[in-house]
Scaffold this motif. Structure first.
Motif, PDB file in Angstrom:
ATOM      1  N   UNK A  22      -8.398  -5.044 -25.100  1.00  0.00           N
ATOM      2  CA  UNK A  22      -7.534  -4.942 -23.688  1.00  0.00           C
ATOM      3  C   UNK A  22      -7.648  -3.612 -23.027  1.00  0.00           C
ATOM      4  N   UNK A  23      -8.205  -3.435 -21.839  1.00  0.00           N
ATOM      5  CA  UNK A  23      -8.314  -2.339 -21.244  1.00  0.00           C
ATOM      6  C   UNK A  23      -7.237  -1.567 -20.933  1.00  0.00           C
ATOM      7  N   UNK A  24      -5.868  -2.296 -20.546  1.00  0.00           N
ATOM      8  CA  UNK A  24      -4.804  -1.773 -20.212  1.00  0.00           C
ATOM      9  C   UNK A  24      -4.172  -0.738 -21.300  1.00  0.00           C
ATOM     10  N   UNK A  25      -4.287  -1.004 -22.630  1.00  0.00           N
ATOM     11  CA  UNK A  25      -3.720  -0.239 -23.668  1.00  0.00           C
ATOM     12  C   UNK A  25      -4.706   0.275 -24.637  1.00  0.00           C
ATOM     13  N   UNK A  26      -5.989  -0.324 -24.483  1.00  0.00           N
ATOM     14  CA  UNK A  26      -7.027   0.044 -25.606  1.00  0.00           C
ATOM     15  C   UNK A  26      -6.500  -0.543 -27.048  1.00  0.00           C
ATOM     16  N   UNK A  27      -5.872  -1.637 -26.847  1.00  0.00           N
ATOM     17  CA  UNK A  27      -5.843  -2.591 -28.109  1.00  0.00           C
ATOM     18  C   UNK A  27      -6.715  -3.444 -28.244  1.00  0.00           C
ATOM     19  N   UNK A  28      -7.053  -4.281 -29.316  1.00  0.00           N
ATOM     20  CA  UNK A  28      -8.070  -5.185 -29.528  1.00  0.00           C
ATOM     21  C   UNK A  28      -7.391  -6.423 -30.200  1.00  0.00           C
ATOM     22  N   UNK A  29      -7.688  -7.582 -29.830  1.00  0.00           N
ATOM     23  CA  UNK A  29      -7.417  -8.856 -30.714  1.00  0.00           C
ATOM     24  C   UNK A  29      -8.271  -9.370 -31.417  1.00  0.00           C
ATOM     25  N   UNK A  30      -8.185  -9.325 -32.726  1.00  0.00           N
ATOM     26  CA  UNK A  30      -9.313  -9.874 -33.637  1.00  0.00           C
ATOM     27  C   UNK A  30      -9.176 -11.414 -33.777  1.00  0.00           C
ATOM     28  N   UNK A  31     -10.312 -12.197 -33.728  1.00  0.00           N
ATOM     29  CA  UNK A  31     -10.092 -13.661 -34.077  1.00  0.00           C
ATOM     30  C   UNK A  31     -10.870 -14.129 -35.040  1.00  0.00           C
ATOM     31  N   UNK A  32     -10.286 -15.003 -35.796  1.00  0.00           N
ATOM     32  CA  UNK A  32     -10.711 -15.462 -36.887  1.00  0.00           C
ATOM     33  C   UNK A  32     -10.600 -17.230 -36.944  1.00  0.00           C
ATOM     34  N   UNK A  33     -11.753 -17.509 -36.242  1.00  0.00           N
ATOM     35  CA  UNK A  33     -12.056 -19.070 -36.595  1.00  0.00           C
ATOM     36  C   UNK A  33     -11.821 -19.658 -37.829  1.00  0.00           C
ATOM     37  N   UNK A  34     -10.874 -20.743 -37.851  1.00  0.00           N
ATOM     38  CA  UNK A  34     -10.600 -21.293 -39.380  1.00  0.00           C
ATOM     39  C   UNK A  34     -11.656 -21.633 -40.196  1.00  0.00           C
ATOM     40  N   UNK A  35     -11.725 -21.117 -41.338  1.00  0.00           N
ATOM     41  CA  UNK A  35     -12.674 -21.391 -42.300  1.00  0.00           C
ATOM     42  C   UNK A  35     -14.018 -20.722 -42.109  1.00  0.00           C
TER      43      UNK A  35
END
Length: 380
Positions: free
Chosen positions: A90-103
C-alpha cells in the motif's frame, strides 16, 4: 531474462533489457559507479520498503500498480528467505498485506486491480499449482479450477472486472492461453486457442473490455507471434510483427486498445551473427502500424529495449540496456520522446504505470516508485 523463472522459455524475453537474447539471459558489466543518479526532472524516486520489515518484490507481469495506490508482488521475511507469499503493497503508508491461499505452501501475486482484487498463483503440497483471485473487500479467495488433464496454471494479468489471463499446461505439456471471467461460465478457465499450427500460447494482458493479448509459438519454428483475442467476437487474430523481426511479445494493452511490447530477430543457433537487438514498440488500433520506441541510448545500434506497460493516457514505460548500462525509460503518448528515469550498472527498469503517472520499477535491483512532482516534467 524471462519475466519469471516458472514462465515458458519464450515468455517476455524483453521484460528486462537483455544481452544475448538467444539465451534469454541477462548479463553485462559497466564501468559507471552504482551510485544513484540525480532524480529526473519532475520525478521523485521513492524506495518501496515495507515499514513492517519484510522484503517486498514487485511483480513484473501485467501492469501491477493501481490508481488507488496498490502494488502486487511477493513478500519474504528476509531478502534471502525461501519462504514467499503473495502480497499487496500500500503506497499510502508503506504497509503490506500478506496473502495465504488456504492449503498453500507458497504463493506470489502478479497483478492487482482498482477494486483491490489480486491475481496470483499458489503452490500446494502434492497438488498442481493453481491461479487465484483474492478480493480485499471480503477477504475471500477464488481458486481457478484447472481444465481436465491440466497440470498447472500461471496468471499474468487482471482487469477491473476480475477477469484473469495467463496460461496453463495441458495433458500434452503444451501451454494454453486462457481467460477466466467471473461473469462468464462461472469463471471457468477458457482456452483461447492459438494461431496457425503453433501449439503453445500464453496470455499476457487484458483490458477492461475483456480483450486479451499474448503470443504463440512452436518448438519446430523459430520465433513467436503476437495475438489479440477480442471478447466481443471470441476470435484470435495475429498482430503481425514489426518489419525485420521474427519474435515479438505484446506486454500490455490499455482501454483504448493501444498495445505495447517488444520484438527482435532471433536467428537459428547456427546463425547467431544475424541476431538483431530487441526493441520496444507501440501498436495503434487506428492505424494498425508498429512504431519503434527509441532506446535510452539511441546512438547505439546494439541497444536493447522493451515497452512493458501503458496507462490510460497512452504514457509508456519500460527498460533499455546499452553497453553495460540499464535504464528505466518513460515515453510520451506518441512514442516519440523519452525520459530516462534512472540508469545504473545493475538491473534497472520500469514495469508499471497508473493513470496519475506513478511509475513502478526497479532501481539498481531495489523496488522503487517514481512519483511525478508538481513541477514541470519535460520529455526530452
Amino acid at each position: 531474462m524471462t519475466r519469471r523463472s516458472s514462465s515458458p522459455q519464450a515468455s517476455r524475453p524483453w521484460r528486462l533489457p537483455v544481452v544475448g537474447l538467444l539465451a534469454l539471459a541477462v548479463s553485462g558489466v559497466m564501468s559507471l559507479p552504482a551510485a544513484a543518479a540525480a532524480p529526473p526532472l519532475g520525478y521523485q524516486a521513492i524506495p518501496l520498503v515495507p515499514v513492517t520489515g519484510q522484503a517486498f518484490e514487485a511483480s513484473r507481469t501485467g501492469n501491477p500498480i493501481t490508481s488507488t495506490g496498490r502494488v502486487a508482488g511477493t513478500a519474504r521475511p528476509t531478502p534471502e528467505s525461501d519462504v514467499h507469499a503473495a502480497a499487496v503493497f500500500y503506497l499510502g503508508n508503506h504497509t503490506i498485506r500478506v496473502l495465504h491461499p488456504p492449503g498453500s505452501s507458497g504463493s506470489s501475486a502478479v497483478d492487482v486491480n482498482n477494486l483491490g482484487q489480486v491475481a496470483g498463483s499458489a503452490e500446494y503440497p502434492g497438488r498442481p499449482r493453481q491461479a487465484f483471485v483474492w478480493t480485499s473487500r471480503t477477504g475471500t479467495y477464488r481458486v481457478l479450477p484447472l481444465p481436465p488433464g491440466a497440470s498447472s496454471a500461471y496468471p499474468y494479468a487482471l482487469n477491473d472486472h476480475g477477469a484473469v489471463v495467463g496460461y496453463y499446461t495441458d495433458a500434452d505439456n503444451h501451454y494454453r492461453a486462457f481467460v477466466s471471467d467471473p461473469a462468464v461460465d462461472d469463471g471457468r478457465i477458457r482456452n483461447l486457442g492459438t494461431i496457425g499450427t503453433d501449439d503453445y500460447a500464453v496470455g499476457t494482458g487484458i483490458n477492461n473490455a475483456g480483450d486479451v493479448i499474448g503470443y504463440t509459438f512452436s518448438l519446430t519454428r523459430q520465433g513467436t507471434r503476437g495475438f489479440l483475442w477480442q471478447s466481443r467476437t471470441g476470435a484470435m487474430t495475429s498482430l503481425g510483427r514489426p518489419a525485420g523481426t521474427n519474435t515479438m511479445v505484446p506486454n500490455d494493452i490499455n482501454d483504448s486498445g493501444v498495445i505495447v511490447g517488444s520484438a527482435a530477430y532471433v536467428p537459428p543457433v547456427d546463425r547467431e551473427q544475424d541476431y538483431r537487438p530487441g526493441r520496444g514498440w507501440v501498436l495503434s488500433p487506428v492505424t494498425g502500424q508498429f512504431r519503434e520506441l527509441p532506446a535510452a541510448n539511441s546512438a547505439d545500434p546494439a541497444a536493447e529495449g522493451t515497452a512493458d506497460a501503458i496507462n490510460a493516457h497512452g504514457i509508456i514505460v519500460g527498460g533499455s540496456y546499452s553497453a553495460g548500462t540499464w535504464s528505466a525509460v518513460l515515453w510520451n503518448a506518441c512514442g516519440t520522446a523519452k525520459q530516462v528515469l534512472a540508469a545504473h550498472d545493475d538491473v534497472t527498469y520500469a514495469s508499471g504505470i497508473n493513470r496519475y503517472e506513478r511509475v513502478l520499477g526497479v532501481d539498481a535491483l531495489a523496488p522503487v516508485l517514481w512519483r511525478r512532482n508538481n513541477g514541470p516534467c519535460v520529455l526530452q
